[in-house]
Design a protein around this motif. Structure first.
Motif, PDB file in Angstrom:
ATOM      1  N   ARG A   1       2.062  -8.310  -1.020  1.00  0.00           N
ATOM      2  CA  ARG A   1       2.223  -8.623   0.392  1.00  0.00           C
ATOM      3  C   ARG A   1       3.129  -7.603   1.079  1.00  0.00           C
ATOM      4  O   ARG A   1       2.882  -7.189   2.217  1.00  0.00           O
ATOM      5  CB  ARG A   1       2.783 -10.033   0.553  1.00  0.00           C
ATOM      6  N   LEU A   2       4.188  -7.173   0.394  1.00  0.00           N
ATOM      7  CA  LEU A   2       5.089  -6.193   0.980  1.00  0.00           C
ATOM      8  C   LEU A   2       4.472  -4.803   1.016  1.00  0.00           C
ATOM      9  O   LEU A   2       4.590  -4.077   1.998  1.00  0.00           O
ATOM     10  CB  LEU A   2       6.409  -6.158   0.203  1.00  0.00           C
ATOM     11  N   VAL A   3       3.786  -4.448  -0.084  1.00  0.00           N
ATOM     12  CA  VAL A   3       3.255  -3.088  -0.203  1.00  0.00           C
ATOM     13  C   VAL A   3       2.019  -2.895   0.677  1.00  0.00           C
ATOM     14  O   VAL A   3       1.597  -1.771   0.920  1.00  0.00           O
ATOM     15  CB  VAL A   3       2.961  -2.769  -1.689  1.00  0.00           C
ATOM     16  N   ALA A   4       1.442  -3.973   1.192  1.00  0.00           N
ATOM     17  CA  ALA A   4       0.268  -3.865   2.061  1.00  0.00           C
ATOM     18  C   ALA A   4       0.540  -2.980   3.266  1.00  0.00           C
ATOM     19  O   ALA A   4      -0.373  -2.348   3.812  1.00  0.00           O
ATOM     20  CB  ALA A   4      -0.179  -5.257   2.513  1.00  0.00           C
ATOM     21  N   GLU A   5       1.812  -2.932   3.691  1.00  0.00           N
ATOM     22  CA  GLU A   5       2.183  -2.112   4.848  1.00  0.00           C
ATOM     23  C   GLU A   5       2.602  -0.704   4.436  1.00  0.00           C
ATOM     24  O   GLU A   5       2.898   0.124   5.295  1.00  0.00           O
ATOM     25  CB  GLU A   5       3.332  -2.776   5.612  1.00  0.00           C
ATOM     26  N   PHE A   6       2.606  -0.424   3.128  1.00  0.00           N
ATOM     27  CA  PHE A   6       3.046   0.873   2.637  1.00  0.00           C
ATOM     28  C   PHE A   6       1.892   1.877   2.695  1.00  0.00           C
ATOM     29  O   PHE A   6       0.732   1.512   2.880  1.00  0.00           O
ATOM     30  CB  PHE A   6       3.532   0.752   1.189  1.00  0.00           C
ATOM     31  N   PRO A   7       2.173   3.172   2.512  1.00  0.00           N
ATOM     32  CA  PRO A   7       1.096   4.170   2.421  1.00  0.00           C
ATOM     33  C   PRO A   7       0.169   3.891   1.234  1.00  0.00           C
ATOM     34  O   PRO A   7       0.536   3.178   0.294  1.00  0.00           O
ATOM     35  CB  PRO A   7       1.858   5.495   2.232  1.00  0.00           C
ATOM     36  N   LYS A   8      -1.026   4.485   1.278  1.00  0.00           N
ATOM     37  CA  LYS A   8      -2.026   4.247   0.237  1.00  0.00           C
ATOM     38  C   LYS A   8      -1.513   4.648  -1.144  1.00  0.00           C
ATOM     39  O   LYS A   8      -1.826   3.993  -2.150  1.00  0.00           O
ATOM     40  CB  LYS A   8      -3.305   5.016   0.562  1.00  0.00           C
ATOM     41  N   THR A   9      -0.724   5.714  -1.200  1.00  0.00           N
ATOM     42  CA  THR A   9      -0.206   6.153  -2.505  1.00  0.00           C
ATOM     43  C   THR A   9       0.633   5.066  -3.157  1.00  0.00           C
ATOM     44  O   THR A   9       0.593   4.898  -4.384  1.00  0.00           O
ATOM     45  CB  THR A   9       0.641   7.427  -2.344  1.00  0.00           C
ATOM     46  N   ASP A  10       1.401   4.316  -2.359  1.00  0.00           N
ATOM     47  CA  ASP A  10       2.211   3.226  -2.914  1.00  0.00           C
ATOM     48  C   ASP A  10       1.326   2.073  -3.389  1.00  0.00           C
ATOM     49  O   ASP A  10       1.609   1.433  -4.403  1.00  0.00           O
ATOM     50  CB  ASP A  10       3.210   2.722  -1.869  1.00  0.00           C
ATOM     51  N   ARG A  11       0.248   1.792  -2.652  1.00  0.00           N
ATOM     52  CA  ARG A  11      -0.651   0.721  -3.070  1.00  0.00           C
ATOM     53  C   ARG A  11      -1.365   1.091  -4.368  1.00  0.00           C
ATOM     54  O   ARG A  11      -1.582   0.241  -5.230  1.00  0.00           O
ATOM     55  CB  ARG A  11      -1.651   0.410  -1.962  1.00  0.00           C
ATOM     56  N   LEU A  12      -1.707   2.359  -4.503  1.00  0.00           N
ATOM     57  CA  LEU A  12      -2.299   2.817  -5.762  1.00  0.00           C
ATOM     58  C   LEU A  12      -1.306   2.671  -6.914  1.00  0.00           C
ATOM     59  O   LEU A  12      -1.667   2.245  -8.020  1.00  0.00           O
ATOM     60  CB  LEU A  12      -2.737   4.281  -5.626  1.00  0.00           C
ATOM     61  N   GLN A  13      -0.058   3.019  -6.646  1.00  0.00           N
ATOM     62  CA  GLN A  13       0.971   2.888  -7.686  1.00  0.00           C
ATOM     63  C   GLN A  13       1.170   1.438  -8.070  1.00  0.00           C
ATOM     64  O   GLN A  13       1.321   1.109  -9.249  1.00  0.00           O
ATOM     65  CB  GLN A  13       2.293   3.491  -7.194  1.00  0.00           C
ATOM     66  N   LEU A  14       1.151   0.535  -7.088  1.00  0.00           N
ATOM     67  CA  LEU A  14       1.298  -0.885  -7.384  1.00  0.00           C
ATOM     68  C   LEU A  14       0.126  -1.392  -8.212  1.00  0.00           C
ATOM     69  O   LEU A  14       0.309  -2.138  -9.181  1.00  0.00           O
ATOM     70  CB  LEU A  14       1.417  -1.689  -6.088  1.00  0.00           C
ATOM     71  N   ALA A  15      -1.094  -0.990  -7.844  1.00  0.00           N
ATOM     72  CA  ALA A  15      -2.273  -1.423  -8.597  1.00  0.00           C
ATOM     73  C   ALA A  15      -2.176  -0.971 -10.052  1.00  0.00           C
ATOM     74  O   ALA A  15      -2.475  -1.734 -10.985  1.00  0.00           O
ATOM     75  CB  ALA A  15      -3.538  -0.870  -7.948  1.00  0.00           C
ATOM     76  N   GLN A  16      -1.743   0.269 -10.253  1.00  0.00           N
ATOM     77  CA  GLN A  16      -1.586   0.764 -11.624  1.00  0.00           C
ATOM     78  C   GLN A  16      -0.520  -0.024 -12.364  1.00  0.00           C
ATOM     79  O   GLN A  16      -0.674  -0.350 -13.545  1.00  0.00           O
ATOM     80  CB  GLN A  16      -1.229   2.252 -11.590  1.00  0.00           C
ATOM     81  N   THR A  17       0.563  -0.374 -11.683  1.00  0.00           N
ATOM     82  CA  THR A  17       1.646  -1.147 -12.301  1.00  0.00           C
ATOM     83  C   THR A  17       1.172  -2.543 -12.686  1.00  0.00           C
ATOM     84  O   THR A  17       1.488  -3.048 -13.777  1.00  0.00           O
ATOM     85  CB  THR A  17       2.824  -1.256 -11.324  1.00  0.00           C
TER      86      THR A  17
END
Length: 376
Positions: A329-345
């Motif tokens: 929910r927090l990372v949804a507002e982040f850049p795409k690179t952060d969302r990719l990093q979260l998905a990998q995590t």
């Protein structure tokens, strides 16, 4: 040779009146440890010109060690109170058997451990004509561990922590605020302790601020005088502020050491999450919340983890899953690179399917599948 000795003796004699006045001032103020430090220095200073005097001073120090009990005199002097409200001006926290270790960056931790070492090895410093730092200025945003670090220092030194919240001593009658300040700090000076001047910027504002009345500006002068007069051997005085830019420049100069407390880096955020979780957690869940908590303080992270733990109990859910949901929910507002990093995590969090991770992060299942294959 005789002329040289007589000249040296004359120099020593010329210094004696000033030394005597300073020693008398320390003794009359009851600053026992400062008197001992003065005598120790005098013995070294006069060792060559007056060896008999130096030996006599060293013998006195050995026969009359200063008392080290950090709680002495507390039963004799009550905690000062505000004249109007009758509320205590200070909080005294006695040293306990345990204290929570603050999570600190390497540079901040190194500075604080040196402060402890200086106090514990004061004799080695004295042999080199040096004294331990007596005043620290803690600077940093709210919630980054300044108060906890002060408590940890007090615990390491086996001293009580005396807290003076400068925002609370402001009397409705401004003329009484300076009196409150003097009474509170005088109380702390009478006993070895760690005095924490919290919310320092409430009083120690820049004196060129035209918005403040003259009385508030005079309080800065009172505070500077009190810090200048802090006893060398009694303990530490720590000023803490969330707004360093508001401090009068003279305040910065009064503190021996300035300590920066920054917002936590990723490694420190992970450590905080594990501490506040109250249970073992998979690395993926911890890394996910750490990523989503970028720019937050330790206090923010603690409140988040406590809220998620309460949800676990009320909704009968597992904590790692709630952490993943919160992070997404927090990372949804982040850049795409952060969302990719979260998905990998999140691929390392058991119980989360690729479909769920995709729904949480907005990253395609094909990309997540690639993360999973690389992990395997």
């Amino acid at each position: 040779m005789s002329h040289a000795l007589s000249s040296t003796s004359a120099d020593v004699s010329a210094d004696l009146p000033d030394e005597f006045v300073h020693l008398a001032r320390l003794a009359l103020a009851g600053r026992e440890q400062d008197v001992a430090m003065f005598v120790r220095r005098a013995a070294r200073r006069h060792r060559h010109a007056s060896p008999d005097l130096a030996d006599a001073l060293v013998a006195l120090l050995r026969q009359n060690p200063t008392r080290a009990n950090p709680l002495r005199a507390e039963v004799d002097t009550p905690i000062p109170v505000d004249g109007d409200s009758r509320l205590p001006l200070l909080r005294v926290i006695h040293p306990g058997s345990t204290v929570e270790v603050p999570i600190l960056g390497p540079e901040t931790y190194d500075v604080l451990t040196q402060i402890v070492d200086e106090r514990k090895q004061a004799d080695r410093l004295a042999a080199a004509d040096l004294t331990p730092a007596r005043s620290l200025l803690f600077v940093g945003p709210p919630g980054v561990g300044k108060t906890m670090a002060a408590a940890w220092l007090a615990h390491q030194l086996s001293l009580p922590l005396v807290v003076l919240d400068l925002a609370t001593i402001m009397s409705s009658l401004l003329g009484k605020t300076g009196t409150n300040l003097r009474h509170a700090i005088d109380y702390a000076k009478q006993r070895p302790c760690v005095l924490l001047l919290d919310e320092l910027d409430a009083i120690a504002k820049r004196r060129d601020d035209d918005r403040d009345v003259g009385e508030l500006k005079r309080l800065v002068t009172v505070l500077l005088q009190q810090i200048d007069d802090w006893p060398t051997g009694a303990g530490l005085v720590i000023g803490a502020t969330n707004h360093a830019d508001l401090l009068d420049p003279a305040v910065w100069r009064r503190f021996d050491v300035s300590v920066e407390f920054a917002l936590p880096e990723a490694e420190q955020r992970c450590e905080a999450i594990r501490r506040f979780a109250g249970q073992p957690l998979p690395d993926g869940a911890v890394d996910a919340v750490a990523l989503a908590s970028k720019g937050l303080s330790f206090n923010d992270i603690e409140r988040t983890m406590l809220r998620l733990r309460r949800r676990c109990v009320l909704e009968d859910q597992l904590l790692p899953g709630l952490m993943a949901e919160h992070s997404a929910r927090l990372v949804a507002e982040f850049p795409k690179t952060d969302r990719l990093q979260l998905a990998q995590t999140l691929t390392g969090v058991s119980g989360l399917s690729q479909r769920q991770i995709s729904a949480l992060t907005g990253v395609s299942r094909d990309t997540i599948r690639g993360f999973t294959h690389r992990r395997e």
